[in-house]
Motif scaffolding. Structure first.
Motif, PDB file in Angstrom:
ATOM      1  N   ILE A  10      75.653  24.551  -2.189  1.00  0.00           N
ATOM      2  CA  ILE A  10      75.300  25.196  -0.918  1.00  0.00           C
ATOM      3  C   ILE A  10      73.844  25.635  -0.944  1.00  0.00           C
ATOM      4  CG2 ILE A  10      75.691  27.247   0.522  1.00  0.00           C
ATOM      5  CD1 ILE A  10      78.628  27.110  -0.220  1.00  0.00           C
ATOM      6  N   ASP A  11      73.093  25.244   0.069  1.00  0.00           N
ATOM      7  CA  ASP A  11      71.736  25.767   0.249  1.00  0.00           C
ATOM      8  C   ASP A  11      71.843  26.881   1.277  1.00  0.00           C
ATOM      9  OD1 ASP A  11      69.141  26.343   0.857  1.00  0.00           O
ATOM     10  OD2 ASP A  11      68.594  24.344   1.583  1.00  0.00           O
ATOM     11  N   LEU A  12      71.737  28.101   0.807  1.00  0.00           N
ATOM     12  CA  LEU A  12      71.843  29.265   1.693  1.00  0.00           C
ATOM     13  C   LEU A  12      70.416  29.621   2.114  1.00  0.00           C
ATOM     14  CD1 LEU A  12      73.899  31.365   2.772  1.00  0.00           C
ATOM     15  CD2 LEU A  12      73.591  32.633   0.675  1.00  0.00           C
ATOM     16  N   GLN A 151      68.178  27.518  -8.984  1.00  0.00           N
ATOM     17  CA  GLN A 151      66.903  27.678  -8.291  1.00  0.00           C
ATOM     18  C   GLN A 151      66.647  26.479  -7.374  1.00  0.00           C
ATOM     19  OE1 GLN A 151      64.149  28.457 -11.467  1.00  0.00           O
ATOM     20  NE2 GLN A 151      65.475  30.074 -12.231  1.00  0.00           N
ATOM     21  N   GLU A 152      66.185  26.779  -6.157  1.00  0.00           N
ATOM     22  CA  GLU A 152      66.021  25.718  -5.152  1.00  0.00           C
ATOM     23  C   GLU A 152      65.151  24.555  -5.628  1.00  0.00           C
ATOM     24  OE1 GLU A 152      64.928  27.992  -1.698  1.00  0.00           O
ATOM     25  OE2 GLU A 152      66.931  28.853  -1.563  1.00  0.00           O
ATOM     26  N   PRO A 153      63.974  24.803  -6.229  1.00  0.00           N
ATOM     27  CA  PRO A 153      63.167  23.649  -6.660  1.00  0.00           C
ATOM     28  C   PRO A 153      63.865  22.811  -7.734  1.00  0.00           C
ATOM     29  CG  PRO A 153      62.095  25.725  -7.273  1.00  0.00           C
ATOM     30  CD  PRO A 153      63.260  26.076  -6.404  1.00  0.00           C
ATOM     31  N   PHE A 174      57.285  21.067  -4.086  1.00  0.00           N
ATOM     32  CA  PHE A 174      56.583  21.916  -3.125  1.00  0.00           C
ATOM     33  C   PHE A 174      57.598  22.271  -2.040  1.00  0.00           C
ATOM     34  CE2 PHE A 174      53.936  22.795   0.489  1.00  0.00           C
ATOM     35  CZ  PHE A 174      52.706  23.215   0.015  1.00  0.00           C
ATOM     36  N   ASP A 175      58.189  23.463  -2.141  1.00  0.00           N
ATOM     37  CA  ASP A 175      59.281  23.828  -1.237  1.00  0.00           C
ATOM     38  C   ASP A 175      58.805  24.897  -0.254  1.00  0.00           C
ATOM     39  OD1 ASP A 175      61.557  24.611   0.064  1.00  0.00           O
ATOM     40  OD2 ASP A 175      62.756  24.970  -1.723  1.00  0.00           O
ATOM     41  N   PHE A 176      58.500  24.444   0.950  1.00  0.00           N
ATOM     42  CA  PHE A 176      57.968  25.338   1.981  1.00  0.00           C
ATOM     43  C   PHE A 176      59.010  25.408   3.102  1.00  0.00           C
ATOM     44  CE2 PHE A 176      53.767  26.027   4.565  1.00  0.00           C
ATOM     45  CZ  PHE A 176      54.003  27.381   4.566  1.00  0.00           C
TER      46      PHE A 176
HETATM   47 MG   LIG Z   1      65.182  26.092   1.787  1.00  0.00          MG
END
Ligand SMILES: [Mg+2]
Ligand SMILES: Nc1ncnc2c1ncn2[C@@H]1O[C@H](COP(=O)(O)OP(=O)(O)OP(=O)(O)O)[C@@H](O)[C@H]1O
Length: 836
Positions: A10-12, A151-153, A174-176
């Motif tokens: 899941i990406d919250l 962690q998202e990255p 690069f997560d913007f």
């Molecule tokens: Mg995001």
């Protein structure tokens, strides 16, 4: 379906959330009830008082902000509650996030018919510990019993690693996104993914750009056309109007970003003017304006990337590619800037808006579920499997052992493994007498391979066995995820005692660290600031100034704790061990020798935003400090300092902090962000000040060198003399390189060496006692002080230095709070934590 691994990710997100599953066909992002893979992270109570999540809630936030909430991820872990007027209810950010998770859970139920009880949830790498624990609490509230955080990255890198066959490379993720920015340097090596370094900002995202469009483009245009007194977004009266403007700004931003052409904002009804008449709003937004507005934000993001690279001695040329993640990375100008300033190929071939959820599902496929091992305890034939669910090998070996309570010999039993989709079969293998077997399997890339186990008795009858199969995925495996920020104890002298260093693999555990209590605990007396042992834990990288880091919680021993069976004197030891798991849950164990008691529940994760007034005061202070630095840098013509000032100007730091602090004056939601931005500004000003103060720092360190040399020459052992020579050499190298942090650290070390030596000298304690005698009137308990002073005289008489030290420590505990630090400094006790 009986799952062996978690499989769901899941990406919250701040703006959008999504859920993906790893299947035998590959990774699949699950549609929500609107048929979309993205569920806006928004909550709304409708007219009937029912709770809604997603696109409808996001849309209603615009015209019904009193009953809707968005962007709560940015406030995770904060105590401020959102009020929903219609239902008379208040909710914490984690409760709101739980609603988003419940909505994703129900989408899984509808789409796959499964009750989701375990899922990997992603968090920005820049999240602090309180935000991570709040995310875990949200998962529990939503009925997710198992929810490792990733962690998202790292998730994004796993999604790319899943389809890449490269054996060695560096990547930059690069997560913007909507609210946060993360840059992670990833190393890929022989099927292993490792995060080499990370930099990020929890308050840097598309939302900042949307507000800039509103504040700097739309509001000035509106003000020029209409008379709207006190038209300010902090004014509650205009909340709905600003909601509409922000929504329109976001839509226009995305349209301009996609087409690079001007776009029209048209709002039929914005609000009523001063006379009560409804007004509309129309405005054209053109690409040049958007490009100008995003520039300071993208400058900050790119400079964080450069920092993450340069800290590891890398540059853009060392990268195989830069992976773009998050909606805001889609700006064409940003991509140009990244190419120009970092200089590497860009890859956004996996949808930047769902890549994090996809990667999370792949990682979830590596996480075994407890039920898999529990199954082996079932009755009948059970199989204990030895294998890793994910690996880079397409031909791994799987081992196992069959058990049955009544079968003693497995002679003649056979086993065969097959894969459903590829129709691959292992062929029939005979079990050994004790039931073990070993077989190679063949796996296909890009999906999850699902194997069925066929167990047969010597007569060829197929037997029911648990588990009946297993899964294996060819993909890159993450070596232990890294700790994104260092964790330490803030000491009384504002130095940081570093316990766990940034980048260290998780889970991690510290060796025992001895902390000397800076207050005395009097059992039975009420808990107060002076009668509670409170050891502050912080996250961050500022070692020389602990208060520049973020407070994450306290280890607290209160006098009313039943385990506190007697008083704890000032200066007593507390032995601390810190453990942190892969989801960044911190556990602190403390052993207090004077009580002979071990505590393991004393750490309280804590986050309390500062008051608006103190934020405003601090901003003023920092602004003044920056101005005086600027004047000094110009006067003295210090180029390095002037360059840094220019960098701050380019990123418009002062302007950003100013606006945020002003927003925080009336909006509790803005405080966390204001505090974080202020901390960044303070660190930047510190850095400039450091450059300017370099000559004084060198002089102070050289002075300390002379003092310590005198002490070492006169009283030091030969080892101490050798140690001194090493420090002298290190200091001179640091001075040659203008390494101010090292110069300061060496000065401290020299001071500590001198302290250790003088503390061995009886004259030092006798002199110290003289000072304490002169403070007679100040002691809180005069009778006890008198007794202690008498004991001290006896200790001096009998030349018992240890007894004298013990008395001195107790006397310090009787001094008023504000005098204690001076007394500690005189006694060279300034550092309160001593390592084993
Ligand atoms: Mg995001
Ligand atoms: N084509 C585009 N160009 C520029 N910005 C875009 C584009 N598409 C979406 N965005 C912006 O991207 C942001 C949403 O991105 P995303 O869904 O990746 O964020 P998130 O995952 O919710 O946030 P975070 O990762 O910060 O928690 C929004 O601010 C949105 O306005």
């Amino acid at each position: 379906m009986n799952r062996m691994t978690i499989d769901f990710g899941i990406d919250l997100g701040t703006t959008n959330s999504s859920v993906a599953v790893l299947r035998d066909t590959g990774v699949e992002v699950i549609n929500n009830q609107d048929g979309s893979v993205l569920t806006p992270s928004a909550v709304w109570y409708n007219k009937n008082g029912s709770l809604r999540v997603g696109a409808e809630a996001k849309a209603r936030f615009v015209d019904d902000p009193d009953n809707a909430a968005t962007e709560f991820k940015l406030r995770m872990g904060e105590p401020a509650r959102k009020e929903f007027k219609r239902v008379g209810k208040t909710m914490l950010p984690e409760e709101l996030s739980a609603e988003v998770l419940k909505s994703l859970k129900s989408d899984v139920h509808v789409g796959l018919g499964e009750d989701l009880r375990a899922a990997v949830i992603t968090v920005p790498a820049a999240f602090d510990e309180p935000q991570c624990s709040a995310t875990t609490r949200a998962a529990r509230l939503a009925g997710l019993e198992v929810s490792p955080l990733l962690q998202e990255p790292v998730a994004a890198a796993m999604a790319y690693g899943f389809q890449s066959s490269i054996s060695r490379a560096f990547w930059l993720v690069f997560d913007f996104g909507g609210g946060t920015f993360d840059a992670a340097v990833i190393q890929v090596r022989d099927g292993l993914i490792q995060v080499v370094n990370h930099a990020g900002d929890n308050f840097l995202g598309g939302k900042n750009i949307d507000w800039d469009i509103v504040d700097k483009l739309l509001v000035p245009k509106l003000a020029a056309e209409r008379t709207l007194p006190d038209f300010d977004r902090r004014n509650v009266k205009w909340r709905a109007a600003f909601g509409k403007l922000k929504n329109a700004a976001e839509k226009a931003k995305i349209a301009v970003s996609r087409t690079r052409k001007p776009t029209l904002i048209e709002i039929d009804y914005l609000c009523n003017n001063a006379d009560g008449d409804p007004i509309d709003f129309t405005s054209e937004v053109n690409p040049n304006e958007i490009q100008r507005l995003i520039d300071p934000w993208t400058t900050q993001a790119v400079s964080l990337c450069k920092r993450a690279l340069s800290e590891k001695g890398l540059s853009g040329h060392d990268l195989e590619k830069i992976i773009l993640v998050g909606g805001s990375s889609l700006f064409p100008w940003l991509q140009e800037k990244i190419r120009e300033e970092i200089g590497s190929a860009i890859d956004h071939s996996i949808d930047p808006l769902t890549v994090v959820a996809r990667g999370a599902a792949i990682f979830a496929g590596t996480q075994k579920l407890d039920t898999a091992t529990k199954a082996t305890k079932a009755a009948g034939f059970t199989i204990m499997l030895e294998y890793e669910p994910v690996g880079s090998d397409t031909n791994p070996t799987i081992g196992g052992r069959v058990f049955h309570p009544k079968v003693e010999s497995f002679n003649g039993f056979t086993i065969e493994v097959s894969e459903e989709r590829s129709k691959w079969r292992s062929g029939v293998h005979r079990l050994t007498e004790i039931g073990t077997f070993l077989t190679e399997i063949l796996a296909e890339k890009g999906r999850r391979n699902e194997y069925v186990i066929r167990l047969m008795d010597p007569q060829g009858t197929v037997l029911q066995c648990t588990p009946g199969g297993f899964t294996y995925t060819v993909g890159m495996v993450i070596t232990s995820p890294p700790l994104p920020h260092s964790i330490g104890i803030a000491q009384a002298n504002n130095k940081l005692d570093l316990l766990l260093r940034k980048g260290q693999g998780l889970p991690a555990k510290t060796p025992a660290v001895k902390h000397k209590c800076a207050v005395a605990l009097r059992k039975g007396e009420p808990a107060s600031k002076g009668n509670t042992i409170r050891i502050p834990f912080v996250e961050g990288e500022h070692e020389s100034k602990a208060d520049r880091n973020r407070l994450i919680g306290y280890l607290e021993i209160r006098p009313d704790d039943p385990r506190v069976k007697r008083d704890i004197p000032y200066g007593s030891d507390v032995e601390i061990v810190v453990e942190i798991d892969t989801s960044r849950v911190i556990r602190v164990k403390a052993y207090v020798p004077v009580l002979d008691e071990e505590f393991d529940d004393l750490f309280k994760s804590h986050y309390e935003p500062k008051s608006p007034q103190s934020l405003a005061d601090e901003f003023r202070e920092e602004h003044e400090r920056l101005t005086s630095c600027l004047v000094k840098a110009a006067d003295l013509e210090v180029t390095k300092a002037l360059q840094e000032v220019e960098r701050l100007e380019q990123a418009q730091i002062v302007d950003v902090v100013d606006r945020q602090v002003r927003a925080a004056q009336s909006d509790a939601d803005a405080r966390g962000e204001a505090e974080k931005k202020l901390l960044d500004m303070r660190a930047a000003v510190d850095y400039i000040e450091d450059i300017l103060e370099l000559p004084q720092s060198i002089e102070a360190a050289q002075q300390q060198l002379m003092n310590t040399r005198e002490i070492v020459t006169q009283y030091g052992t030969s080892r101490e003399k050798e140690y001194f020579r090493i420090m002298e050499r290190d200091l001179s190298v640091a001075i040659q390189h203008d390494a101010i942090e090292v110069i300061r650290a060496k000065q401290d070390e020299l001071w500590s060496l001198g302290s250790v030596i003088v503390q061995r000298q009886p004259w030092f304690w006798i002199e110290y006692l003289e000072y304490l005698k002169s403070r007679k009137e100040a002691y809180s308990d005069a009778a006890l002080a008198k007794r202690l002073l008498a004991q001290s005289a006896a200790a001096v008489q009998s030349n018992d230095i240890e007894a004298l030290k013990a008395v001195i420590r107790q006397l310090i505990g009787l001094l008023p709070q504000d005098e204690q630090s001076e007394a500690q400094e005189r006694g060279r006790f300034a550092g309160t934590t001593i390592r084993h």
